[in-house]
Design a protein around this motif. Structure first.
Motif, short mmCIF file in Angstrom:
data_model
loop_
_atom_site.label_atom_id
_atom_site.label_comp_id
_atom_site.label_asym_id
_atom_site.label_seq_id
_atom_site.Cartn_x
_atom_site.Cartn_y
_atom_site.Cartn_z
N ASP A 20 -3.16 14.17 1.72
CA ASP A 20 -3.03 13.39 0.49
C ASP A 20 -4.31 13.48 -0.32
O ASP A 20 -4.27 13.68 -1.55
N ALA A 21 -5.45 13.36 0.34
CA ALA A 21 -6.74 13.48 -0.34
C ALA A 21 -6.94 14.90 -0.88
O ALA A 21 -7.44 15.08 -2.00
N LYS A 29 -7.77 -0.19 -1.84
CA LYS A 29 -9.00 0.48 -2.26
C LYS A 29 -9.38 1.61 -1.30
O LYS A 29 -9.85 2.67 -1.72
N ASP A 30 -9.17 1.37 0.00
CA ASP A 30 -9.49 2.40 0.99
C ASP A 30 -8.65 3.66 0.77
O ASP A 30 -9.13 4.77 0.99
N PHE A 31 -7.42 3.47 0.34
CA PHE A 31 -6.53 4.62 0.18
C PHE A 31 -6.81 5.39 -1.12
O PHE A 31 -6.65 6.60 -1.16
N LEU A 62 -15.35 7.08 2.98
CA LEU A 62 -15.45 5.73 3.53
C LEU A 62 -14.32 5.43 4.52
O LEU A 62 -14.56 4.83 5.57
N ILE A 63 -13.09 5.84 4.22
CA ILE A 63 -11.97 5.50 5.09
C ILE A 63 -12.12 6.14 6.47
O ILE A 63 -11.78 5.54 7.49
N ALA A 64 -12.66 7.35 6.51
CA ALA A 64 -12.89 8.01 7.80
C ALA A 64 -13.92 7.25 8.62
O ALA A 64 -13.77 7.07 9.84
N MET A 83 0.84 -1.19 0.00
CA MET A 83 0.00 0.00 0.00
C MET A 83 0.88 1.25 0.00
O MET A 83 1.92 1.28 0.65
N LYS A 84 0.43 2.29 -0.69
CA LYS A 84 1.25 3.48 -0.85
C LYS A 84 1.63 4.10 0.48
O LYS A 84 2.79 4.45 0.71
#
Length: 490
Positions: free
Chosen positions: A326-327, A285-287, A293-295, A1-2
């Motif tokens: 990042d977002a 996918k979450d990233f 959704l991730i929050a 994952m990144k």
């Protein structure tokens, strides 16, 4: 994952830089504690997560692992915890304080008294002196573990049997349940039904101490003294299979390990079992997902962790901030907003949380909320960088920044953590940063001696001045805080 890759790269680079300096490495300290109960000095070995952490969290509180036979298992236990809670961005375990108790008279310390109605004074020392002392002097959370091997494992089972709520979780490694003709094994079997074990966790690790070539099926009918140790442990395990009384329990038999080699693997497996609920399972996918959704996933997960551990738990502020910026950089505004808001909910006393949230509002051109959040940040900490941002958007900054002003920051600076030189130079009347292997970036002034990076969110560079000349700077950014010193001073 990144995200995990970036964290791994950062920690590896920092480790390499530290190694280049040839500095000594310390992972703990020793304290002398005089016990009124035992009437003797006891030596305590103590590790705190800040010793090995790359992030400063002075107000953070930590679970405490109490380790019997401390001098034998201190280093390996810390290694496991640091690897699984800090290294490479790991969050398999929570960061923990480790309190290792050095023996004076091992048999005296770790042998339950023959009279089952009385308690070994060593247990009284733990409960009435050592635990309160650690709680008073260290940033402890109300979650405690007891880990013991051999006689120490017997002590762990004895404490769980008599005082289950003294600790939240227990690891008993190849415990000496044979001791005193299995009197304490029989007592455990008798007392368990009378205790409320709800919320407690226990892991039992068992070594292969059978005679060579004996199998477990043969052990069941063996009655020799040579197999008493392992038979007594399996006696405990057989009982616990159907009599946990609310206890979350697991065990593992290590066929290829002996009594002396089994502690390391048992500690590793035991800690992973005890905290099997702790790690948040995020996918690629979450990233990359642009929604909130991730929050939501993080909030739900840490609510469950909080419930199980009995005190507030949350993802690190810096981690959430990194994800949020990042977002924001990808124009995933819904995701960024949810993450900045989550940090504000979890860390309402952090000026950086509101400063970062204000940066978000500034990007989406909501000046009113940007000003509101910059002011919230200033109420917590009167930061010059935050004030500079506020002045800039409220048009109260009358100073202006001339070419001559920017020129004074030009020069070569060494990034201390990485032993890497960065050059600041004037180009087309602007101040540019040149770092080998990285695209050149422009430094934009916010206020006196404070800059940000054009096109990057969450960067604040504060120069240290001496006689009106820069001698170094501190860069606070989403992936950490870094120091640099003017090369002229080296």
């Amino acid at each position: 994952m990144k995200v995990l890759y970036i964290c791994a790269l950062f920690f590896w680079c920092n480790y390499f830089a530290q190694a280049q300096k040839s500095e000594s490495i310390s992972i703990g300290k020793k304290e002398n504690y005089y016990s009124q109960v035992l009437k003797e000095n006891r030596k305590i070995w103590i590790y705190t997560p800040d010793i090995t952490s790359q992030l400063s969290s002075p107000d953070k509180r930590y679970p405490v692992l109490y380790l019997l036979d401390g001098e034998a298992h201190f280093f390996s236990t810390i290694g496991i915890i640091q690897q699984l809670s800090q290294a490479n961005g790991n969050g398999v375990l929570p960061e923990m304080i480790v309190v290792a108790i050095e023996n004076t008279n091992r048999v005296k310390d770790l042998s339950p008294l023959p009279d089952l109605n009385n308690t070994n004074p060593f247990i009284d020392f733990l409960s009435t002196e050592l635990l309160p002392y650690i709680d008073k002097n260290y940033n402890t959370a109300p979650y405690k573990l007891l880990v013991g091997h051999s006689l120490g494992g017997l002590t762990s089972i004895d404490v769980l049997t008599k005082f289950p709520k003294l600790f939240n979780a227990y690891i008993a490694i190849d415990p000496s349940m044979w001791y005193n003709n299995e009197v304490h094994l029989k007592n455990t079997i008798a007392q368990f039904p009378n205790q409320n074990m709800n919320g407690n966790r226990l892991f039992v690790g068992t070594a292969n101490t059978m005679p060579q070539n004996m199998t477990l099926s043969q052990l069941k009918t063996d009655t020799s003294i040579e197999t008493l140790h392992i038979r007594s442990i399996f006696g405990l395990i057989d009982f616990l299979k159907t009599n946990t009384n609310g206890l979350a329990y697991s065990n593992k038999y290590y066929e290829k390990e002996n009594h002396n080699s089994v502690p390391l693997l048992s500690e590793y497996d035991g800690l992973k079992f005890i905290f099997d609920f702790y790690q948040v399972n995020l996918t690629e996918k979450d990233f990359i997902d642009s929604t909130a959704l991730i929050a939501s996933t993080l909030k739900t997960h840490y609510a469950e962790v909080t419930k199980k551990m009995g005190y507030k738990n949350a993802a690190p502020e810096t981690f959430i901030n990194y994800l949020a910026y990042d977002a924001l950089g990808k124009n995933h505004f819904e995701k960024a907003s949810a993450l900045f808001n989550l940090n504000a909910e979890w860390y309402p006393e952090s000026n950086n949380v509101y400063d970062s949230y204000a940066d978000y509002y500034l990007v989406i051109k909501d000046t009113t909320n940007a000003i509101t959040n910059y002011k919230k940040a200033l109420q917590i900490n009167n930061s010059e960088s935050t004030l500079g941002k506020l002045n800039k958007i409220s048009k109260s900054d009358k100073n202006g920044f001339t070419i001559e002003y920017l020129q004074r920051y030009a020069g070569v600076y060494t990034l201390i953590d990485f032993n890497l030189d960065m050059k600041l130079e004037m180009r087309n009347d602007r101040l540019w940063a040149i770092v080998p292997g990285i695209e050149d970036s422009e430094f934009l002034p916010i206020s006196e001696n404070i800059f940000t990076v054009k096109g990057q969110h969450g960067y604040t560079i504060t120069f240290k001045m001496e006689d009106n000349k820069p001698i170094g700077f501190t860069s606070v950014q989403p992936n950490g805080t870094f120091e640099a010193i003017s090369k002229k001073l080296k």
